[in-house]
Every structure is written in C-alpha cells, then in structure tokens.
Design a protein around this motif. Structure first.
Motif, PDB file in Angstrom:
ATOM      1  N   VAL A   1       0.809  -1.226   0.000  1.00  0.00           N
ATOM      2  CA  VAL A   1       0.000   0.000   0.000  1.00  0.00           C
ATOM      3  C   VAL A   1       0.839   1.271   0.000  1.00  0.00           C
ATOM      4  O   VAL A   1       0.628   2.181  -0.811  1.00  0.00           O
ATOM      5  CB  VAL A   1      -0.948   0.020   1.233  1.00  0.00           C
ATOM      6  N   GLN A   2       1.805   1.327   0.914  1.00  0.00           N
ATOM      7  CA  GLN A   2       2.466   2.604   1.201  1.00  0.00           C
ATOM      8  C   GLN A   2       3.208   3.199   0.019  1.00  0.00           C
ATOM      9  O   GLN A   2       3.141   4.411  -0.228  1.00  0.00           O
ATOM     10  CB  GLN A   2       3.432   2.391   2.372  1.00  0.00           C
ATOM     11  N   TRP A   3       3.927   2.381  -0.739  1.00  0.00           N
ATOM     12  CA  TRP A   3       4.824   2.908  -1.770  1.00  0.00           C
ATOM     13  C   TRP A   3       4.083   3.674  -2.861  1.00  0.00           C
ATOM     14  O   TRP A   3       4.606   4.644  -3.423  1.00  0.00           O
ATOM     15  CB  TRP A   3       5.658   1.778  -2.374  1.00  0.00           C
ATOM     16  N   TRP A   4       2.858   3.243  -3.199  1.00  0.00           N
ATOM     17  CA  TRP A   4       2.124   3.916  -4.276  1.00  0.00           C
ATOM     18  C   TRP A   4       1.112   4.938  -3.765  1.00  0.00           C
ATOM     19  O   TRP A   4       0.584   5.738  -4.541  1.00  0.00           O
ATOM     20  CB  TRP A   4       1.396   2.910  -5.160  1.00  0.00           C
ATOM     21  N   SER A   5       0.819   4.911  -2.477  1.00  0.00           N
ATOM     22  CA  SER A   5      -0.286   5.721  -1.970  1.00  0.00           C
ATOM     23  C   SER A   5       0.145   6.971  -1.218  1.00  0.00           C
ATOM     24  O   SER A   5      -0.663   7.880  -1.013  1.00  0.00           O
ATOM     25  CB  SER A   5      -1.159   4.878  -1.027  1.00  0.00           C
ATOM     26  N   SER A   6       1.405   7.040  -0.808  1.00  0.00           N
ATOM     27  CA  SER A   6       1.816   8.136   0.067  1.00  0.00           C
ATOM     28  C   SER A   6       2.746   9.110  -0.631  1.00  0.00           C
ATOM     29  O   SER A   6       3.648   8.709  -1.376  1.00  0.00           O
ATOM     30  CB  SER A   6       2.508   7.565   1.316  1.00  0.00           C
ATOM     31  N   TRP A   7       2.511  10.378  -0.392  1.00  0.00           N
ATOM     32  CA  TRP A   7       3.441  11.419  -0.853  1.00  0.00           C
ATOM     33  C   TRP A   7       4.426  11.667   0.273  1.00  0.00           C
ATOM     34  O   TRP A   7       4.061  12.002   1.392  1.00  0.00           O
ATOM     35  CB  TRP A   7       2.679  12.715  -1.156  1.00  0.00           C
ATOM     36  N   TYR A   8       5.714  11.451  -0.011  1.00  0.00           N
ATOM     37  CA  TYR A   8       6.745  11.708   0.997  1.00  0.00           C
ATOM     38  C   TYR A   8       7.938  12.340   0.302  1.00  0.00           C
ATOM     39  O   TYR A   8       8.331  11.899  -0.780  1.00  0.00           O
ATOM     40  CB  TYR A   8       7.163  10.412   1.708  1.00  0.00           C
ATOM     41  N   PRO A   9       8.542  13.389   0.899  1.00  0.00           N
ATOM     42  CA  PRO A   9       9.656  14.094   0.253  1.00  0.00           C
ATOM     43  C   PRO A   9      10.779  13.156  -0.173  1.00  0.00           C
ATOM     44  O   PRO A   9      11.306  12.392   0.627  1.00  0.00           O
ATOM     45  CB  PRO A   9      10.132  15.062   1.352  1.00  0.00           C
ATOM     46  N   GLY A  10      11.142  13.209  -1.460  1.00  0.00           N
ATOM     47  CA  GLY A  10      12.195  12.371  -1.993  1.00  0.00           C
ATOM     48  C   GLY A  10      11.700  11.041  -2.526  1.00  0.00           C
ATOM     49  O   GLY A  10      12.443  10.314  -3.177  1.00  0.00           O
ATOM     50  N   ALA A  11      10.435  10.682  -2.236  1.00  0.00           N
ATOM     51  CA  ALA A  11       9.884   9.398  -2.695  1.00  0.00           C
ATOM     52  C   ALA A  11       8.448   9.589  -3.170  1.00  0.00           C
ATOM     53  O   ALA A  11       7.571   8.798  -2.863  1.00  0.00           O
ATOM     54  CB  ALA A  11       9.954   8.365  -1.576  1.00  0.00           C
ATOM     55  N   GLU A  12       8.233  10.638  -3.931  1.00  0.00           N
ATOM     56  CA  GLU A  12       6.885  10.942  -4.400  1.00  0.00           C
ATOM     57  C   GLU A  12       6.493   9.992  -5.527  1.00  0.00           C
ATOM     58  O   GLU A  12       7.250   9.833  -6.495  1.00  0.00           O
ATOM     59  CB  GLU A  12       6.820  12.383  -4.915  1.00  0.00           C
ATOM     60  N   PRO A  13       5.326   9.339  -5.446  1.00  0.00           N
ATOM     61  CA  PRO A  13       4.869   8.501  -6.563  1.00  0.00           C
ATOM     62  C   PRO A  13       4.776   9.323  -7.847  1.00  0.00           C
ATOM     63  O   PRO A  13       4.201  10.411  -7.852  1.00  0.00           O
ATOM     64  CB  PRO A  13       3.481   8.031  -6.102  1.00  0.00           C
ATOM     65  N   GLY A  14       5.363   8.803  -8.900  1.00  0.00           N
ATOM     66  CA  GLY A  14       5.358   9.545 -10.156  1.00  0.00           C
ATOM     67  C   GLY A  14       6.410  10.630 -10.229  1.00  0.00           C
ATOM     68  O   GLY A  14       6.483  11.369 -11.202  1.00  0.00           O
ATOM     69  N   GLY A  15       7.254  10.720  -9.214  1.00  0.00           N
ATOM     70  CA  GLY A  15       8.273  11.767  -9.184  1.00  0.00           C
ATOM     71  C   GLY A  15       7.697  13.088  -8.732  1.00  0.00           C
ATOM     72  O   GLY A  15       6.510  13.340  -8.839  1.00  0.00           O
ATOM     73  N   GLY A  16       8.528  13.952  -8.226  1.00  0.00           N
ATOM     74  CA  GLY A  16       8.078  15.244  -7.747  1.00  0.00           C
ATOM     75  C   GLY A  16       9.126  15.852  -6.836  1.00  0.00           C
ATOM     76  O   GLY A  16      10.189  15.278  -6.611  1.00  0.00           O
ATOM     77  N   GLY A  17       8.837  17.046  -6.310  1.00  0.00           N
ATOM     78  CA  GLY A  17       9.729  17.675  -5.352  1.00  0.00           C
ATOM     79  C   GLY A  17      11.116  17.914  -5.894  1.00  0.00           C
ATOM     80  O   GLY A  17      11.312  18.247  -7.066  1.00  0.00           O
ATOM     81  N   TYR A  18      12.124  17.737  -5.023  1.00  0.00           N
ATOM     82  CA  TYR A  18      13.489  18.022  -5.454  1.00  0.00           C
ATOM     83  C   TYR A  18      14.036  16.944  -6.393  1.00  0.00           C
ATOM     84  O   TYR A  18      15.002  17.175  -7.118  1.00  0.00           O
ATOM     85  CB  TYR A  18      14.431  18.239  -4.266  1.00  0.00           C
ATOM     86  N   ILE A  19      13.412  15.741  -6.413  1.00  0.00           N
ATOM     87  CA  ILE A  19      13.803  14.741  -7.407  1.00  0.00           C
ATOM     88  C   ILE A  19      13.382  15.222  -8.794  1.00  0.00           C
ATOM     89  O   ILE A  19      14.152  15.138  -9.761  1.00  0.00           O
ATOM     90  CB  ILE A  19      13.156  13.377  -7.093  1.00  0.00           C
ATOM     91  N   ALA A  20      12.159  15.737  -8.898  1.00  0.00           N
ATOM     92  CA  ALA A  20      11.698  16.292 -10.181  1.00  0.00           C
ATOM     93  C   ALA A  20      12.552  17.487 -10.594  1.00  0.00           C
ATOM     94  O   ALA A  20      12.866  17.658 -11.776  1.00  0.00           O
ATOM     95  CB  ALA A  20      10.230  16.708 -10.077  1.00  0.00           C
TER      96      ALA A  20
END
Length: 604
Positions: free
Chosen positions: A248-267
């Motif tokens: 569940v957690q890996w695809w459902s949660s937004w967390y800095p550095g591990a955003e599903p689909g990319g995002g934040g400072y990784i993006a």
C-alpha cells in the motif's frame, strides 16, 4: 561531550571553506536569471545530478532515523522506507522522461499544463505554500533537530548554538550559489559524508566493548534485531513492517524524496538534466546508492549501539545533560560517535555537517523555487524581471531557514515526524501516478485528495478519535490498519470528486497529450475525439513504453533488493545466502540491461 583536536578543527575548517568558496564562485552565474538559479540552465549531466540526489537524501536525521528504527524494530523495520524503492524505480523507468519532456520550471507548474481554469491555478498556488513552505519547513526542522542532538551530545552545544552555527553557512551559500551551488557542493558533500559514515562504522564495530562483527551479532541485545525480513510468525510486525509498506504505502503516500510519479526536489533534478536519458540515468544511480549500499554503515552503528547503550536509561546515564524532551533511541548514533579517535572524529563531524548542508540547501532552493515561480510570479508580480525573481528567491531562502530552525527547537525525535508525514500524505500518491495516463483525472481530484488526507490525518493524530479507533490493544481496530484506512477513505473521496465534476476541456487534454506523448489506453477517448476532428496528436507510432518500463522496474527492484540483502549477508558472515543474493543481483542486472536498451531506443 568530546574534545576536538587541532586536526579535527582543521578538517572541519577546510570543509567549511571549500563549501562556502563554491557558493561564492558560482554566485555570479547563478544570479544571471531564474532558470540558472533554480535549474542551472537545464544543462546538468546524469552523474552529477545522481550524486546530488544521494547527497541530498543523506541528511543528519537519516542515520538518527535508521538508528531509531533498528533499535526499536530491528533491521527489518527499515522496510518502512525501503518499500519506496518501488516508487523510485517507477520514476526512473516511466516518469523521468515524461518530466523532462514537460520542460516546466517546477513540478507544480505541471498543474497548469495538465489541468485548466481556476481549479488548476488554485492548486498550483496552494501547493506552492503547502509544500514549499509548510511541508518543507517541517522536513528541514527534522534535519535541524538531528543536528541539535548531535551538537548536544558530541560538543555540548545548546540547541540555539547548533541552529545558528549550522544554519548561517548553509543559508549563505544556498542564497548565493542557487541550484548550481547546491549541485557542485553536493558532489563534495557526497564523498565526505560517505567516507565519514563508512569510517565510523568500521571503527565503532571494532571497539573493545563491541568486539567486532562476529561478537556483535551474537550479543543478547543484538541477536533478535538482525533479520532483514520481519518475523513471519509475528502477524502484527509482518503486516506493519512489510505487507503495508510493499502493498500500500509505496504507491499511496506522498513523501519528500519518494513521491509517486516523481516530484519535489527529485523532479527538480530531472528537469535540470541535459535530456531524457540523463534524467533516467540520474534517478537510477540514485536509487542504487540510496537503497542497496548506503544504509549498511548506519545499520552497523545502530546494532553496535545496542551493545554499548542497550536502553534509554544507559544513554541518559552517559549523557545526563540531555533534556528529557530530546531523549530518544535516535540519540544512540550520536552517542556512539563520541567514541571516535582524533582525525576520524573530525572527518565524521565534517560528514554530518556535509549531510546537513546538502539536505538543507536542496530543500531551501526547491522550496524557494515554488515560492518564486508558483506563488510570487503567478499571484503577486507576473511581470517581475529575472533580477527580481532571483532576489525573491534569495530572500525566501533565508526566511525558510529561519522558520525551520524555530520549529526544530520544539520537536523531539525523527521517527515521530517521519510517521506523521507518512500519514499526512496517505492516499494522494495514486493520483500522482495515474494523472499522466488517465484523462479523466482533473484538478478537483487532487484538491479533494489533498484536503481529505490532511483532514483525516489531523483528526486521527490530534483528536480522541484516533485513540478510539486505532489505539494499540484498546482501539476498535488494530493499530496497523490506521494507514490503510486513511488511504481507503481518501481514495474513495477523490474518485467521487472526479466523477462528480466536469473533466478537463478538450483543449487542455489535447495540448497535454501533444506535448508529453504519454500513450496508453487511458487516453484512447481523447485520441478518438481528436481523430474525429482531424487532429493528429501522436508524433510517432512507436509502441507504448510503459509495459517495458514496468518490467524494467521489476528487474531493477530484484537487482537492488538482492544487492542490499547480499551486502547484509556478507557483513553477517552468512556466505551461502550472500552468494545466492549476489547471483540473483547479477542475473537481474543482465536482464535489466537488455530492457534498458529497448527503452533507450524508444527515447532516442
């Protein structure tokens, strides 16, 4: 508290001077325009961006967090963040090229590319403040809290002394050097940080009171903490530590550095890459280093700390000056570092300073980019000059640093904050994965998910409702069901909002597809509608790359997880298991190379 030798001070001063020098050196070019200040002109190679991602995610709170997890739940407790590898590799093989194609300045600018009208504008501005200021300040405060604990135990510093001394140089080179300064200093910080972590682990595990790896793993306080997988006979631990994170957690949660689909400072780093291939290469290198290799030096120190400081009472006895509200298992990492010899102590302190500066500088530049592009330029001054945008970026960098420092003085431990952030973003992640590939998702979907997740989390964490439903042993439901509950309710709410509101206009959807070329059955209706109007949205007729990307993701997970297991088993001296895992890693790597060539060919 330890006494630093002249050699220790020399190493730290050299490190500070180099870091500040880099910031000053690149300041003129970084201040030329906003693209240079926040994306370094989109000219960065994969290896430099990849190293920067690794350096950024190694912060002062990371070894403290890992130590807290290992001492509380054992090595297997790390699956609470190891599960995010699935998110990371999905970003590598599916989303990295899409982000680079978007050519936006921030991942929030994506909202007005994918959605339209006032809801999209609101979403972009709100999340600029929500993520760039609130979430960002909370994250930085956790990093600063770790620095406070390290400064208190190792140097006897008061919290305010640590905050001021650690923050001034970081905010100075961040404000001067911009993104290029962050990337260049990250390259230096990576090697210093890794050298310090490995050196500390090697020395501390061989302390006389620890007795080396063989003696450590047979110690009564360590033996039951070694397993890389949770005890399958313990249902609660199995569900909490492994099943929920992986299912569940890996695809459902937004967390800095591990955003599903990319995002934040990784993006941000993907957007700064030279091209799509460099974006993919950077994120893949990051995931290998982040999951397969880097955790083990921290895990070794955490296990060794159980021999020297088996409980909180022993830590408190050794460091009586530590305030009760700062006492936690995460202190054990800093407590172990006080036993390092001169020279190595200076290197390790420099490495921890490096970890702090790398993470904070990235968070400052990333958060500031939201404030400048997604709030100031959009809401306040659309006609702002490039010089003005850079100035606002530098001012917001300083303000974010001040807010995060003040909040850090009120916090207690890193694991507590990690768990709160996980729940706060629960249920939103699926939207970030699907919005690229399903035309029906609209701005209201994201707005509903964001508010639903936040409100439900606040109710469960800050009101008696949480204890009533999910308190351990006394709640109506098992405590481990709290996270899936938030995900389920949030998902139901955002799906309902999606179908109760109008889809995005044809113009917006067709424009998005024409630019990004996401492909897949989720866009078939948009393609058919366009075809009926004699509009051709497809630039090429190549096969949809996502199935190959998902296969590459699976092989990548097999490669990295088996490499991670192999590293642990080699350290434990369990050669048979280590050999098997090494063979699996090599086979997975060979198969991945073949799939990678196909993906790369499609990109080119």
């Amino acid at each position: 508290m330890v006494s630093l030798s002249p050699l220790d001070y020399t190493l730290i001063i050299i490190f500070f001077s180099l870091t500040l020098g880099i910031g000053i050196w690149v300041s003129k070019k970084s201040g030329k325009n906003s693209s240079e200040f926040f994306l370094s002109g989109r000219s960065m190679p994969w290896w430099l961006l990849g190293v920067s991602m690794v350096a950024t995610t190694f912060s002062t709170d990371t070894p403290n967090l890992v130590t807290d997890i290992v001492r509380t739940h054992g090595v297997s407790g790390n699956w609470v963040w190891w599960a995010f590898l699935l998110t990371g590799l999905l970003t590598v093989f599916v989303y990295a090229k899409l982000w680079r194609k978007s050519n936006v300045n921030t991942d929030l600018e994506f909202y007005e590319l994918r959605y339209g009208g006032k809801p999209a504008s609101f979403l972009r501005k709100f999340r600029a403040v929500y993520l760039g200021v609130i979430f960002n300040v909370i994250t930085m405060s956790a990093v600063t809290l770790a620095a406070i604990k390290i400064g208190g135990i190792m140097l006897g510093l008061e919290p305010w002394q640590t905050v001021i001394s650690a923050g001034i140089i970081t905010v100075t080179f961040s404000a001067l050097g911009g993104f290029k300064g962050v990337i260049y200093t990250d390259f230096l910080l990576f090697f210093v940080a890794m050298g310090g972590a490995i050196g500390a682990a090697y020395y501390l595990v061989n302390l006389p009171e620890v007795g080396g790896v063989a003696a450590m793993i047979t110690n009564e306080h360590v033996a039951d903490k070694l397993s890389i997988l949770p005890d399958f006979s313990d249902t609660e631990s199995l569900i909490t530590l492994l099943i929920i994170p992986l299912a569940v957690q890996w695809w459902s949660s937004w967390y800095p550095g591990a955003e599903p689909g990319g995002g934040g400072y990784i993006a941000q780093r993907m957007l700064a890459a030279k091209d799509e291939n460099h974006a993919i290469g950077a994120t893949f290198f990051f995931n290998i280093m982040h999951y397969a290799l880097r955790p083990w030096p921290w895990i070794i120190v955490a296990l060794a700390s159980l021999v020297v400081f088996p409980d909180l009472a022993s830590i408190q006895e050794a460091f009586p000056s530590i305030a009760d509200d700062k006492l936690g298992h995460d202190l054990a990492y800093s407590a172990m570092l006080t036993k390092l010899p001169s020279g190595l102590l200076g290197l390790v302190l420099a490495s921890l300073i490096a970890a702090y500066m790398s993470t904070i500088s990235t968070q400052l530049n990333w958060g500031s980019s939201y404030i400048v592009f997604d709030f100031y330029k959009e809401q306040i001054n659309p006609e702002a000059s490039e010089k003005r945008l850079v100035a606002v970026g530098r001012i917001s960098t300083i303000v974010l640093m001040v807010f995060s420092a003040l909040l850090a003085l009120l916090l207690q431990n890193a694991l507590q904050l990690f768990e709160v952030l996980l729940v706060f973003g629960a249920g939103t992640g699926l939207i970030f994965i699907l919005r690229w590939f399903w035309w029906r998702i609209n701005a209201w979907s994201e707005i509903a998910a964001m508010f639903a997740s936040g409100i439900i989390s606040i109710i469960l964490k800050l009101t008696p409702a949480g204890a009533f439903f999910f308190a351990k042993e006394t709640g109506v439901f098992e405590s481990y069901l709290e996270y899936p509950f938030v995900v389920l309710i949030t998902t139901i709410i955002w799906l309902a909002a999606t179908y109760m509101t109008q889809p995005e206009s044809k113009t917006v959807l067709q424009s998005f597809y024409k630019k990004i070329q996401p492909g897949g059955p989720g866009w078939s209706k948009v393609l058919l509608d366009a075809k009926s109007e004699d509009i051709d949205l497809e630039d090429n007729k190549e096969p949809w790359s996502v199935p190959a990307g998902i296969l590459a993701m699976i092989l990548g997970c097999a490669l990295i997880y088996s490499a991670m297991f192999a590293t642990g088993y080699w350290i434990y001296g369990e050669t048979t298991q280590a050999f098997v895992m090494t063979i699996i890693a090599l086979i997975s790597g060979g198969l991945l190379v073949r799939i990678w060539k196909k993906i790369k060919a499609n990109i080119l």
